[in-house]
Design a protein around this motif. Structure first.
Motif, mmCIF file in Angstrom:
data_model
loop_
_atom_site.group_PDB
_atom_site.id
_atom_site.type_symbol
_atom_site.label_atom_id
_atom_site.label_comp_id
_atom_site.label_asym_id
_atom_site.label_seq_id
_atom_site.Cartn_x
_atom_site.Cartn_y
_atom_site.Cartn_z
ATOM 1 N N LYS A 63 44.205 -11.686 61.255
ATOM 2 C CA LYS A 63 43.821 -13.146 60.796
ATOM 3 C C LYS A 63 45.305 -13.884 60.252
ATOM 4 C CE LYS A 63 39.113 -12.540 59.647
ATOM 5 N NZ LYS A 63 38.317 -12.100 58.702
ATOM 6 N N TRP A 64 46.127 -13.001 59.752
ATOM 7 C CA TRP A 64 47.450 -13.615 59.354
ATOM 8 C C TRP A 64 48.367 -14.038 60.387
ATOM 9 C CZ3 TRP A 64 48.656 -8.745 56.183
ATOM 10 C CH2 TRP A 64 47.531 -8.335 55.359
ATOM 11 N N GLN A 65 48.239 -13.347 61.588
ATOM 12 C CA GLN A 65 48.831 -13.802 62.629
ATOM 13 C C GLN A 65 48.307 -15.016 63.466
ATOM 14 O OE1 GLN A 65 48.555 -9.815 64.328
ATOM 15 N NE2 GLN A 65 50.855 -9.303 64.174
ATOM 16 N N LYS A 66 47.179 -15.393 63.249
ATOM 17 C CA LYS A 66 46.409 -16.446 63.929
ATOM 18 C C LYS A 66 45.821 -17.438 63.073
ATOM 19 C CE LYS A 66 45.921 -14.795 68.862
ATOM 20 N NZ LYS A 66 45.134 -14.191 69.686
ATOM 21 N N VAL A 67 46.504 -18.144 62.378
ATOM 22 C CA VAL A 67 45.599 -18.961 61.534
ATOM 23 C C VAL A 67 45.217 -20.159 62.094
ATOM 24 C CG1 VAL A 67 45.717 -20.251 59.144
ATOM 25 C CG2 VAL A 67 47.187 -18.143 59.723
ATOM 26 N N SER A 89 48.429 -20.907 64.223
ATOM 27 C CA SER A 89 49.934 -20.672 63.539
ATOM 28 C C SER A 89 50.136 -19.058 63.109
ATOM 29 C CB SER A 89 50.169 -21.471 62.286
ATOM 30 O OG SER A 89 50.086 -22.845 62.706
ATOM 31 N N ASN A 90 51.054 -18.430 63.342
ATOM 32 C CA ASN A 90 51.533 -17.258 62.956
ATOM 33 C C ASN A 90 52.135 -17.112 61.374
ATOM 34 O OD1 ASN A 90 52.308 -14.698 62.481
ATOM 35 N ND2 ASN A 90 52.740 -14.156 64.715
ATOM 36 N N LEU A 91 51.311 -17.161 60.648
ATOM 37 C CA LEU A 91 51.573 -17.157 59.125
ATOM 38 C C LEU A 91 52.621 -16.056 58.742
ATOM 39 C CD1 LEU A 91 51.704 -18.820 56.533
ATOM 40 C CD2 LEU A 91 49.494 -18.148 55.894
ATOM 41 N N LEU A 92 52.197 -14.870 59.366
ATOM 42 C CA LEU A 92 53.172 -13.676 59.008
ATOM 43 C C LEU A 92 54.522 -13.780 59.452
ATOM 44 C CD1 LEU A 92 53.011 -10.634 58.071
ATOM 45 C CD2 LEU A 92 52.521 -9.891 60.474
ATOM 46 N N ALA A 146 56.116 -17.802 51.613
ATOM 47 C CA ALA A 146 55.851 -16.856 50.819
ATOM 48 C C ALA A 146 54.324 -16.980 49.702
ATOM 49 C CB ALA A 146 56.645 -16.035 49.967
ATOM 50 N N TYR A 147 54.351 -17.983 49.107
ATOM 51 C CA TYR A 147 53.303 -18.135 48.229
ATOM 52 C C TYR A 147 52.102 -18.693 49.156
ATOM 53 C CZ TYR A 147 49.785 -20.272 45.015
ATOM 54 O OH TYR A 147 48.782 -20.695 44.847
ATOM 55 N N THR A 148 52.275 -19.280 50.322
ATOM 56 C CA THR A 148 51.037 -19.474 51.229
ATOM 57 C C THR A 148 50.532 -18.454 51.788
ATOM 58 O OG1 THR A 148 52.241 -21.646 51.596
ATOM 59 C CG2 THR A 148 50.192 -21.131 52.942
ATOM 60 N N SER A 171 46.663 -14.230 52.480
ATOM 61 C CA SER A 171 46.399 -12.660 52.772
ATOM 62 C C SER A 171 45.504 -12.073 51.642
ATOM 63 C CB SER A 171 47.572 -11.799 52.611
ATOM 64 O OG SER A 171 48.259 -11.953 51.718
ATOM 65 N N CYS A 172 45.554 -12.609 50.354
ATOM 66 C CA CYS A 172 44.581 -12.283 49.588
ATOM 67 C C CYS A 172 43.050 -12.747 49.638
ATOM 68 C CB CYS A 172 45.009 -12.652 48.014
ATOM 69 S SG CYS A 172 44.414 -11.792 46.843
ATOM 70 N N MET A 173 43.142 -14.036 50.045
ATOM 71 C CA MET A 173 41.776 -14.528 50.386
ATOM 72 C C MET A 173 41.079 -13.754 51.270
ATOM 73 S SD MET A 173 40.954 -16.564 48.177
ATOM 74 C CE MET A 173 39.593 -17.225 48.876
ATOM 75 N N THR A 174 41.857 -13.359 52.591
ATOM 76 C CA THR A 174 41.129 -12.819 53.789
ATOM 77 C C THR A 174 40.746 -11.472 53.194
ATOM 78 O OG1 THR A 174 43.279 -11.991 54.507
ATOM 79 C CG2 THR A 174 42.311 -14.116 55.544
ATOM 80 N N ARG A 175 41.720 -10.947 52.281
ATOM 81 C CA ARG A 175 41.389 -9.266 51.832
ATOM 82 C C ARG A 175 40.247 -9.563 50.793
ATOM 83 N NH1 ARG A 175 44.638 -5.543 52.396
ATOM 84 N NH2 ARG A 175 46.552 -6.645 52.154
#
Ligand code: DCP
Length: 253
Positions: A56-60, A68-71, A82-84, A89-93
Protein backbone atom coordinates in the motif's frame (compact mmCIF):
# COMPACT_ATOMS: atom_id res chain seq x y z
CA UNK A 1 -27.03 -10.08 34.28
CA UNK A 2 -23.75 -11.40 32.94
CA UNK A 3 -22.49 -10.05 29.62
CA UNK A 4 -23.52 -13.28 27.89
CA UNK A 5 -27.07 -13.16 29.28
CA UNK A 6 -27.34 -9.52 28.32
CA UNK A 7 -25.92 -9.71 24.81
CA UNK A 8 -26.49 -13.35 23.89
CA UNK A 9 -24.29 -14.36 20.97
CA UNK A 10 -22.67 -10.95 20.74
CA UNK A 11 -21.51 -11.31 24.34
CA UNK A 12 -20.19 -14.77 23.60
CA UNK A 13 -18.42 -13.41 20.52
CA UNK A 14 -16.77 -10.63 22.57
CA UNK A 15 -15.65 -13.21 25.07
CA UNK A 16 -14.10 -15.31 22.28
CA UNK A 17 -12.38 -12.27 20.76
CA UNK A 18 -10.93 -11.32 24.13
CA UNK A 19 -9.46 -14.79 24.46
CA UNK A 20 -7.26 -14.19 21.40
CA UNK A 21 -3.73 -13.12 22.22
CA UNK A 22 -2.12 -10.40 20.16
CA UNK A 23 1.58 -10.44 19.44
CA UNK A 24 3.84 -8.43 17.13
CA UNK A 25 7.04 -9.48 15.41
CA UNK A 26 9.68 -6.77 15.61
CA UNK A 27 13.23 -6.50 14.27
CA UNK A 28 15.45 -4.57 11.87
CA UNK A 29 14.70 -4.10 8.16
CA UNK A 30 15.31 -7.36 6.26
CA UNK A 31 16.01 -9.40 9.41
CA UNK A 32 13.49 -11.97 8.17
CA UNK A 33 10.15 -11.02 9.72
CA UNK A 34 8.16 -12.15 6.67
CA UNK A 35 10.01 -15.49 6.51
CA UNK A 36 9.39 -15.99 10.20
CA UNK A 37 5.74 -15.00 9.73
CA UNK A 38 5.37 -17.68 7.03
CA UNK A 39 6.88 -20.22 9.38
CA UNK A 40 4.35 -19.36 12.09
CA UNK A 41 1.51 -19.47 9.58
CA UNK A 42 2.37 -23.03 8.63
CA UNK A 43 2.98 -24.16 12.22
CA UNK A 44 -0.55 -23.85 13.63
CA UNK A 45 -4.01 -23.06 12.34
CA UNK A 46 -4.70 -21.42 15.69
CA UNK A 47 -2.23 -18.66 14.81
CA UNK A 48 -3.23 -16.00 12.32
CA UNK A 49 -0.43 -13.94 10.81
CA UNK A 50 -1.40 -10.49 9.53
CA UNK A 51 1.11 -9.22 6.92
CA UNK A 52 2.55 -5.72 6.86
CA UNK A 53 0.84 -3.45 4.29
CA UNK A 54 4.09 -2.49 2.43
CA UNK A 55 2.45 -2.73 -1.00
CA UNK A 56 0.00 0.00 0.00
CA UNK A 57 2.93 2.34 0.66
CA UNK A 58 4.37 1.52 -2.76
CA UNK A 59 1.12 2.38 -4.54
CA UNK A 60 -0.71 5.29 -3.02
CA UNK A 61 -3.78 6.04 -5.07
CA UNK A 62 -3.57 9.71 -5.98
CA UNK A 63 -6.36 9.44 -8.54
CA UNK A 64 -3.79 10.21 -11.21
CA UNK A 65 -2.95 7.79 -13.95
CA UNK A 66 -0.09 6.22 -12.08
CA UNK A 67 -0.07 5.64 -8.33
CA UNK A 68 2.68 7.22 -6.20
CA UNK A 69 5.38 5.16 -4.52
CA UNK A 70 5.56 6.83 -1.11
CA UNK A 71 8.19 4.38 0.17
CA UNK A 72 10.48 5.43 -2.67
CA UNK A 73 9.72 9.12 -2.16
CA UNK A 74 10.56 8.80 1.54
CA UNK A 75 13.95 7.19 0.88
CA UNK A 76 14.81 9.65 -1.91
CA UNK A 77 13.82 12.79 -0.01
CA UNK A 78 13.25 12.03 3.69
CA UNK A 79 13.27 15.69 4.69
CA UNK A 80 10.22 16.27 2.52
CA UNK A 81 8.38 12.96 2.85
CA UNK A 82 9.29 11.27 6.17
CA UNK A 83 6.35 12.76 8.09
CA UNK A 84 3.86 11.98 5.31
CA UNK A 85 5.20 8.45 5.03
CA UNK A 86 5.06 7.84 8.78
CA UNK A 87 1.50 9.15 8.91
CA UNK A 88 0.38 6.90 6.10
CA UNK A 89 2.24 3.77 7.21
CA UNK A 90 0.79 4.10 10.69
CA UNK A 91 -2.75 4.64 9.35
CA UNK A 92 -2.58 1.58 7.12
CA UNK A 93 -1.18 -0.40 10.02
CA UNK A 94 -4.00 0.74 12.29
CA UNK A 95 -6.44 -0.70 9.79
CA UNK A 96 -4.68 -4.07 9.71
CA UNK A 97 -4.18 -4.20 13.49
CA UNK A 98 -7.89 -3.54 13.99
CA UNK A 99 -9.05 -6.26 11.61
CA UNK A 100 -11.32 -8.77 13.25
CA UNK A 101 -9.77 -12.22 13.55
CA UNK A 102 -11.12 -14.98 11.28
CA UNK A 103 -13.89 -17.23 12.63
CA UNK A 104 -11.59 -20.24 12.90
CA UNK A 105 -9.59 -18.41 15.60
CA UNK A 106 -12.76 -17.81 17.58
CA UNK A 107 -13.35 -21.55 17.59
CA UNK A 108 -9.75 -22.55 18.35
CA UNK A 109 -9.34 -25.04 21.16
CA UNK A 110 -5.73 -24.25 21.97
CA UNK A 111 -4.40 -20.72 22.49
CA UNK A 112 -5.56 -18.57 19.54
CA UNK A 113 -3.04 -15.90 18.59
CA UNK A 114 -3.10 -13.02 16.12
CA UNK A 115 0.43 -12.17 15.03
CA UNK A 116 1.31 -8.87 13.37
CA UNK A 117 4.38 -7.96 11.36
CA UNK A 118 5.39 -4.87 13.31
CA UNK A 119 2.97 -2.61 15.14
CA UNK A 120 1.85 0.96 15.65
CA UNK A 121 4.47 0.99 18.43
CA UNK A 122 7.49 0.28 16.22
CA UNK A 123 6.16 2.80 13.73
CA UNK A 124 6.44 5.42 16.47
CA UNK A 125 9.32 4.30 18.67
CA UNK A 126 11.61 2.92 15.95
CA UNK A 127 11.00 4.63 12.63
CA UNK A 128 9.32 7.95 13.34
CA UNK A 129 11.60 8.60 16.33
CA UNK A 130 14.66 7.76 14.25
CA UNK A 131 13.56 10.28 11.63
CA UNK A 132 13.25 12.87 14.41
CA UNK A 133 16.82 12.11 15.54
CA UNK A 134 18.00 12.45 11.95
CA UNK A 135 16.29 15.83 11.64
CA UNK A 136 13.96 14.60 8.89
CA UNK A 137 10.85 15.07 11.04
CA UNK A 138 10.70 18.53 12.61
CA UNK A 139 9.78 19.18 16.24
CA UNK A 140 6.37 20.53 15.18
CA UNK A 141 5.69 17.47 13.02
CA UNK A 142 6.77 15.22 15.89
CA UNK A 143 4.45 16.99 18.32
CA UNK A 144 1.56 16.56 15.85
CA UNK A 145 2.46 12.90 15.24
CA UNK A 146 2.60 12.08 18.93
CA UNK A 147 -0.66 13.88 19.56
CA UNK A 148 -2.73 11.92 17.02
CA UNK A 149 -0.87 8.68 17.68
CA UNK A 150 -1.53 8.80 21.46
CA UNK A 151 -5.12 9.83 20.88
CA UNK A 152 -5.87 7.00 18.46
CA UNK A 153 -4.10 4.31 20.47
CA UNK A 154 -5.90 5.40 23.63
CA UNK A 155 -9.27 5.58 21.87
CA UNK A 156 -8.96 2.04 20.53
CA UNK A 157 -7.72 0.86 23.92
CA UNK A 158 -7.59 -2.89 24.37
CA UNK A 159 -8.00 -3.57 20.66
CA UNK A 160 -4.49 -2.25 20.01
CA UNK A 161 -2.81 -3.65 23.09
CA UNK A 162 -0.27 -6.43 22.70
CA UNK A 163 0.12 -9.41 25.00
CA UNK A 164 3.61 -10.11 23.72
CA UNK A 165 6.39 -9.11 21.35
CA UNK A 166 8.75 -11.40 19.46
CA UNK A 167 12.03 -9.62 18.76
CA UNK A 168 14.06 -11.09 15.91
CA UNK A 169 17.54 -9.94 16.73
CA UNK A 170 20.52 -9.94 14.35
CA UNK A 171 23.59 -7.75 13.86
CA UNK A 172 22.93 -4.87 11.45
CA UNK A 173 25.68 -6.18 9.13
CA UNK A 174 23.68 -9.37 8.57
CA UNK A 175 20.47 -7.41 7.94
CA UNK A 176 22.37 -5.26 5.45
CA UNK A 177 23.50 -8.36 3.53
CA UNK A 178 19.95 -9.76 3.49
CA UNK A 179 18.62 -6.39 2.36
CA UNK A 180 21.05 -6.40 -0.58
CA UNK A 181 20.13 -9.98 -1.42
CA UNK A 182 16.39 -9.37 -1.59
CA UNK A 183 16.92 -6.25 -3.71
CA UNK A 184 13.81 -4.18 -3.03
CA UNK A 185 14.31 -1.26 -5.44
CA UNK A 186 13.32 1.50 -3.02
CA UNK A 187 15.90 0.32 -0.44
CA UNK A 188 18.93 0.39 -2.74
CA UNK A 189 20.36 3.46 -1.00
CA UNK A 190 19.87 2.16 2.56
CA UNK A 191 23.28 2.22 4.23
CA UNK A 192 24.66 0.12 7.05
CA UNK A 193 24.73 3.21 9.30
CA UNK A 194 20.94 3.53 8.95
CA UNK A 195 20.42 -0.10 10.00
CA UNK A 196 22.84 0.42 12.91
CA UNK A 197 20.65 3.26 14.16
CA UNK A 198 17.51 1.15 13.85
CA UNK A 199 19.28 -1.70 15.66
CA UNK A 200 20.11 0.60 18.58
CA UNK A 201 16.48 1.77 18.69
CA UNK A 202 15.28 -1.85 18.86
CA UNK A 203 17.78 -2.68 21.59
CA UNK A 204 16.83 0.36 23.65
CA UNK A 205 13.16 -0.46 23.37
CA UNK A 206 13.09 -4.25 23.64
CA UNK A 207 16.26 -5.29 25.51
CA UNK A 208 17.36 -2.39 27.73
CA UNK A 209 13.77 -1.14 27.84
CA UNK A 210 15.09 2.38 28.19
CA UNK A 211 12.99 4.09 25.51
CA UNK A 212 10.54 6.53 27.06
CA UNK A 213 7.12 5.09 26.28
CA UNK A 214 3.85 6.96 26.50
CA UNK A 215 1.74 3.82 27.02
CA UNK A 216 1.74 2.15 30.46
CA UNK A 217 0.67 -1.26 29.16
CA UNK A 218 3.51 -1.29 26.64
CA UNK A 219 6.11 -0.93 29.39
CA UNK A 220 5.11 -4.30 30.84
CA UNK A 221 4.70 -6.36 27.64
CA UNK A 222 6.75 -9.58 27.75
CA UNK A 223 9.39 -9.85 25.01
CA UNK A 224 10.74 -13.06 23.50
CA UNK A 225 14.16 -12.48 21.92
CA UNK A 226 15.15 -14.89 19.15
CA UNK A 227 18.58 -15.07 17.58
CA UNK A 228 17.85 -14.39 13.92
CA UNK A 229 21.49 -14.18 12.88
CA UNK A 230 21.37 -17.82 11.74
CA UNK A 231 19.98 -18.45 8.24
CA UNK A 232 16.78 -19.92 9.63
CA UNK A 233 14.94 -19.86 6.28
CA UNK A 234 16.92 -22.93 5.22
CA UNK A 235 17.45 -24.64 8.57
CA UNK A 236 14.66 -26.93 9.77
CA UNK A 237 16.35 -27.57 13.15
CA UNK A 238 16.40 -23.87 13.95
CA UNK A 239 12.81 -23.56 12.73
CA UNK A 240 11.70 -26.33 15.09
CA UNK A 241 13.53 -24.66 17.96
CA UNK A 242 11.86 -21.32 17.13
CA UNK A 243 8.41 -22.90 17.04
CA UNK A 244 9.01 -24.56 20.39
CA UNK A 245 10.10 -21.31 21.99
CA UNK A 246 7.18 -19.43 20.44
CA UNK A 247 4.67 -22.04 21.62
CA UNK A 248 6.01 -21.80 25.18
CA UNK A 249 5.94 -18.02 24.95
CA UNK A 250 2.33 -17.94 23.72
CA UNK A 251 1.32 -20.26 26.56
CA UNK A 252 3.07 -18.09 29.12
CA UNK A 253 1.56 -14.70 28.20
N1 DCP B 1 9.43 1.43 7.07
C1 DCP B 1 9.63 2.73 7.51
N2 DCP B 1 8.86 3.21 8.53
C2 DCP B 1 7.94 2.45 9.13
C3 DCP B 1 7.74 1.11 8.72
C4 DCP B 1 8.53 0.63 7.69
O1 DCP B 1 10.47 3.45 6.97
N3 DCP B 1 7.20 2.96 10.10
C5 DCP B 1 10.19 0.93 5.91
C6 DCP B 1 11.44 0.17 6.21
C7 DCP B 1 11.53 -0.79 5.07
C8 DCP B 1 10.08 -1.06 4.67
O2 DCP B 1 9.35 0.05 5.19
O3 DCP B 1 12.18 -0.20 3.96
C9 DCP B 1 9.55 -2.37 5.25
O4 DCP B 1 10.03 -2.45 6.56
P1 DCP B 1 10.03 -3.69 7.54
O5 DCP B 1 11.35 -3.79 8.22
O6 DCP B 1 8.88 -3.54 8.45
O7 DCP B 1 9.74 -4.94 6.62
P2 DCP B 1 10.74 -5.89 5.86
O8 DCP B 1 10.01 -6.39 4.65
O9 DCP B 1 12.04 -5.19 5.64
O10 DCP B 1 10.93 -7.03 6.92
P3 DCP B 1 11.62 -8.45 6.78
O11 DCP B 1 12.62 -8.42 5.68
O12 DCP B 1 12.24 -8.65 8.15
O13 DCP B 1 10.50 -9.40 6.49
Amino acid sequence: LSTDEKYGNAGQQMHEVNRIKRVSIEGNIAVGKSTFAKLLRSASKDWEVVPEPVTKWQKVDTSQQSASNLLDMMYKDPQRWAYTFQTFSCMTRLRTQLQLPPQRLLRARATPVQVFERSVYSDRYIFALNMVHLGCISSVEWAVYQDWHSFLVEQFGRRLELEGIIYLKAPPEICHKRLGRRGRDEEKGVELAYLERLHTQHENWLVHRSTELHFEQLKRVPVLVLDASVEFAEDSDVQKEFIMQVTNFFNSI
